[in-house]
Design an enzyme around this catalytic site. Structure first.
Site, PDB file in Angstrom:
ATOM      1  N   GLY A  43       0.773  -1.243   0.000  1.00  0.00           N
ATOM      2  CA  GLY A  43       0.000   0.000   0.000  1.00  0.00           C
ATOM      3  C   GLY A  43       0.801   1.288   0.000  1.00  0.00           C
ATOM      4  O   GLY A  43       0.343   2.307  -0.504  1.00  0.00           O
ATOM      5  N   GLU A  98       4.055   3.903   6.031  1.00  0.00           N
ATOM      6  CA  GLU A  98       2.821   3.130   5.861  1.00  0.00           C
ATOM      7  C   GLU A  98       1.816   3.924   5.036  1.00  0.00           C
ATOM      8  O   GLU A  98       1.908   5.151   4.944  1.00  0.00           O
ATOM      9  CB  GLU A  98       2.196   2.860   7.247  1.00  0.00           C
ATOM     10  CG  GLU A  98       2.259   1.417   7.698  1.00  0.00           C
ATOM     11  CD  GLU A  98       1.322   0.479   6.957  1.00  0.00           C
ATOM     12  OE1 GLU A  98       1.103   0.639   5.737  1.00  0.00           O
ATOM     13  OE2 GLU A  98       0.812  -0.450   7.605  1.00  0.00           O
ATOM     14  N   ASP A 102      -5.046   2.107  10.884  1.00  0.00           N
ATOM     15  CA  ASP A 102      -6.451   1.809  11.152  1.00  0.00           C
ATOM     16  C   ASP A 102      -6.551   1.411  12.631  1.00  0.00           C
ATOM     17  O   ASP A 102      -6.611   2.267  13.500  1.00  0.00           O
ATOM     18  CB  ASP A 102      -6.854   0.688  10.176  1.00  0.00           C
ATOM     19  CG  ASP A 102      -8.322   0.372  10.177  1.00  0.00           C
ATOM     20  OD1 ASP A 102      -9.135   1.294  10.217  1.00  0.00           O
ATOM     21  OD2 ASP A 102      -8.668  -0.826  10.119  1.00  0.00           O
ATOM     22  N   GLY A 104      -4.136   0.211  14.280  1.00  0.00           N
ATOM     23  CA  GLY A 104      -2.822   0.530  14.855  1.00  0.00           C
ATOM     24  C   GLY A 104      -1.982  -0.705  15.134  1.00  0.00           C
ATOM     25  O   GLY A 104      -0.800  -0.609  15.456  1.00  0.00           O
ATOM     26  N   THR A 106      -0.783  -3.163  13.185  1.00  0.00           N
ATOM     27  CA  THR A 106       0.348  -3.442  12.288  1.00  0.00           C
ATOM     28  C   THR A 106       1.572  -2.615  12.667  1.00  0.00           C
ATOM     29  O   THR A 106       2.659  -3.156  12.878  1.00  0.00           O
ATOM     30  CB  THR A 106      -0.029  -3.156  10.816  1.00  0.00           C
ATOM     31  OG1 THR A 106      -1.206  -3.888  10.491  1.00  0.00           O
ATOM     32  CG2 THR A 106       1.096  -3.549   9.872  1.00  0.00           C
ATOM     33  N   LEU A 107       1.380  -1.296  12.783  1.00  0.00           N
ATOM     34  CA  LEU A 107       2.536  -0.439  13.071  1.00  0.00           C
ATOM     35  C   LEU A 107       3.097  -0.677  14.459  1.00  0.00           C
ATOM     36  O   LEU A 107       4.305  -0.614  14.670  1.00  0.00           O
ATOM     37  CB  LEU A 107       2.161   1.037  12.902  1.00  0.00           C
ATOM     38  CG  LEU A 107       2.350   1.620  11.503  1.00  0.00           C
ATOM     39  CD1 LEU A 107       2.178   3.122  11.525  1.00  0.00           C
ATOM     40  CD2 LEU A 107       3.728   1.273  10.931  1.00  0.00           C
ATOM     41  N   LYS A 130      -6.839   6.880  10.478  1.00  0.00           N
ATOM     42  CA  LYS A 130      -8.243   6.841  10.886  1.00  0.00           C
ATOM     43  C   LYS A 130      -8.298   6.702  12.402  1.00  0.00           C
ATOM     44  O   LYS A 130      -8.422   5.585  12.921  1.00  0.00           O
ATOM     45  CB  LYS A 130      -8.942   5.627  10.257  1.00  0.00           C
ATOM     46  CG  LYS A 130      -9.180   5.757   8.765  1.00  0.00           C
ATOM     47  CD  LYS A 130     -10.190   4.743   8.265  1.00  0.00           C
ATOM     48  CE  LYS A 130      -9.532   3.514   7.718  1.00  0.00           C
ATOM     49  NZ  LYS A 130     -10.458   2.665   6.905  1.00  0.00           N
ATOM     50  N   ASP A 158      -5.777  -0.333  -1.670  1.00  0.00           N
ATOM     51  CA  ASP A 158      -6.558  -1.251  -2.494  1.00  0.00           C
ATOM     52  C   ASP A 158      -7.828  -1.737  -1.831  1.00  0.00           C
ATOM     53  O   ASP A 158      -8.006  -1.659  -0.616  1.00  0.00           O
ATOM     54  CB  ASP A 158      -5.715  -2.499  -2.796  1.00  0.00           C
ATOM     55  CG  ASP A 158      -5.615  -3.412  -1.581  1.00  0.00           C
ATOM     56  OD1 ASP A 158      -5.191  -2.918  -0.508  1.00  0.00           O
ATOM     57  OD2 ASP A 158      -5.974  -4.593  -1.676  1.00  0.00           O
ATOM     58  N   ARG A 164      -5.375   0.520  -6.745  1.00  0.00           N
ATOM     59  CA  ARG A 164      -4.154   1.172  -6.245  1.00  0.00           C
ATOM     60  C   ARG A 164      -3.690   2.266  -7.199  1.00  0.00           C
ATOM     61  O   ARG A 164      -3.009   3.203  -6.805  1.00  0.00           O
ATOM     62  CB  ARG A 164      -3.015   0.153  -6.107  1.00  0.00           C
ATOM     63  CG  ARG A 164      -3.267  -0.948  -5.075  1.00  0.00           C
ATOM     64  CD  ARG A 164      -1.965  -1.710  -4.830  1.00  0.00           C
ATOM     65  NE  ARG A 164      -2.158  -2.994  -4.167  1.00  0.00           N
ATOM     66  CZ  ARG A 164      -2.240  -3.169  -2.855  1.00  0.00           C
ATOM     67  NH1 ARG A 164      -2.185  -2.132  -2.049  1.00  0.00           N
ATOM     68  NH2 ARG A 164      -2.399  -4.370  -2.336  1.00  0.00           N
TER      69      ARG A 164
HETATM   70  P1  IMP Z   1      -4.059  -1.762  11.084  1.00  0.00           P
HETATM   71  O1  IMP Z   1      -3.133  -2.813  11.581  1.00  0.00           O
HETATM   72  O2  IMP Z   1      -5.500  -2.062  11.464  1.00  0.00           O
HETATM   73  O3  IMP Z   1      -3.675  -0.367  11.477  1.00  0.00           O
HETATM   74  O4  IMP Z   1      -4.046  -1.970   9.533  1.00  0.00           O
HETATM   75  C1  IMP Z   1      -3.606  -1.091   8.630  1.00  0.00           C
HETATM   76  C2  IMP Z   1      -3.609  -1.767   7.277  1.00  0.00           C
HETATM   77  O5  IMP Z   1      -4.941  -2.142   6.864  1.00  0.00           O
HETATM   78  C3  IMP Z   1      -3.139  -0.769   6.255  1.00  0.00           C
HETATM   79  O6  IMP Z   1      -1.762  -0.838   6.069  1.00  0.00           O
HETATM   80  C4  IMP Z   1      -3.930  -1.157   5.020  1.00  0.00           C
HETATM   81  O7  IMP Z   1      -3.226  -2.128   4.299  1.00  0.00           O
HETATM   82  C5  IMP Z   1      -5.204  -1.739   5.535  1.00  0.00           C
HETATM   83  N1  IMP Z   1      -6.296  -0.713   5.540  1.00  0.00           N
HETATM   84  C6  IMP Z   1      -6.858  -0.139   6.626  1.00  0.00           C
HETATM   85  N2  IMP Z   1      -7.804   0.758   6.271  1.00  0.00           N
HETATM   86  C7  IMP Z   1      -7.821   0.758   4.916  1.00  0.00           C
HETATM   87  C8  IMP Z   1      -8.594   1.500   3.944  1.00  0.00           C
HETATM   88  O8  IMP Z   1      -9.458   2.344   4.238  1.00  0.00           O
HETATM   89  N3  IMP Z   1      -8.321   1.217   2.642  1.00  0.00           N
HETATM   90  C9  IMP Z   1      -7.375   0.297   2.251  1.00  0.00           C
HETATM   91  N4  IMP Z   1      -6.650  -0.402   3.119  1.00  0.00           N
HETATM   92  C10 IMP Z   1      -6.864  -0.189   4.447  1.00  0.00           C
HETATM   93 MG    MG Z   2      -0.554  -1.243   4.551  1.00  0.00          MG
END
Ligand code: IMP
Ligand code: MG
Length: 186
Positions: A43, A98, A102, A104, A106-107, A130, A158, A164
């Site tokens: 992404g 990144e 979303d 949080g 993953t990071l 977000k 995506d 993308r």
């Molecule tokens: P987190 O671990 O929930 O913060 O996930 C973040 C990952 O989810 C991002 O790196 C995206 O790959 C995916 N993601 C979260 N929200 C969106 C969105 O609105 N559109 C596309 N991908 C998203």
């Molecule tokens: Mg991502």
């Protein structure tokens, strides 16, 4: 506008200004240092390419790919590396780039994991955030834009691997359940 796109949320012009602002800030903060930008695939590829061109300190780029372990549709937030870095980050200043934060998870996990490799410093940078969706606290050093709780596509982001290539960031139409249905992500 294609029917699967509801609205353009952020135009390419706004995105360019955002990259310019972040690039200038990073260049100032890292003056006299060298950095490695780490792109979280897939992404963040578009964002990192733009951001890098607004950074004036010497830099290298590297890429990694992660996927979250989840039970069914719920992410556990434990990240598994599916493509690791090529470079040794020990003693280096790294900035993880990144596309969007979303929950949080993953990071947060990525930061913990990369910290064990003893970089000189580690910072987190995201194009979009977000905050309403946050499940764990994570300190993001550089945030391009905060957005409402909508599923967005374009500019690297995506749905099911598609969209993308759209130059603006748009809100995906209709199906509000899409993000819970294993849309692919990353
Ligand atoms: P987190 O671990 O929930 O913060 O996930 C973040 C990952 O989810 C991002 O790196 C995206 O790959 C995916 N993601 C979260 N929200 C969106 C969105 O609105 N559109 C596309 N991908 C998203
Ligand atoms: Mg991502």
């Amino acid at each position: 506008m294609a029917k699967y796109i509801k609205d353009v949320l952020i135009t390419r012009d706004e995105i360019d200004k955002m990259c310019q602002r972040l690039g200038a800030q990073i260049s100032k903060d890292y003056e006299g240092k060298e950095v490695i930008l780490i792109c979280v695939l897939k992404g963040a590829y578009a964002f990192m390419a733009d951001l890098a061109r607004y950074i004036t300190v010497p830099l290298r780029v590297d890429f990694m790919s992660v996927s979250s372990y989840g039970s069914g549709t719920r992410t556990s937030g434990v990240v598994r590396i599916t493509k690791d870095l090529d470079s040794d980050i020990t003693g280096k200043h790294i900035i993880v780039v990144e596309d969007i934060v979303d929950s949080g998870l993953t990071l947060k996990h990525l930061k913990e994991l990369l910290t064990t490799r003893n970089p000189a410093s580690i910072a987190l940078c995201t194009a979009f955030d977000k905050p309403e969706r946050r499940r764990v606290e994570v300190d993001v050093d550089y945030v391009g834009m905060e957005i409402p709780d909508e599923f967005i596509v374009g500019y690297g982001l995506d749905f099911d691997g598609k969209y993308r290539n759209l130059p603006d960031v748009s809100i995906l139409g209709d199906d509000r359940d899409q993000r819970e249905n294993g849309q692919g992500g990353n």
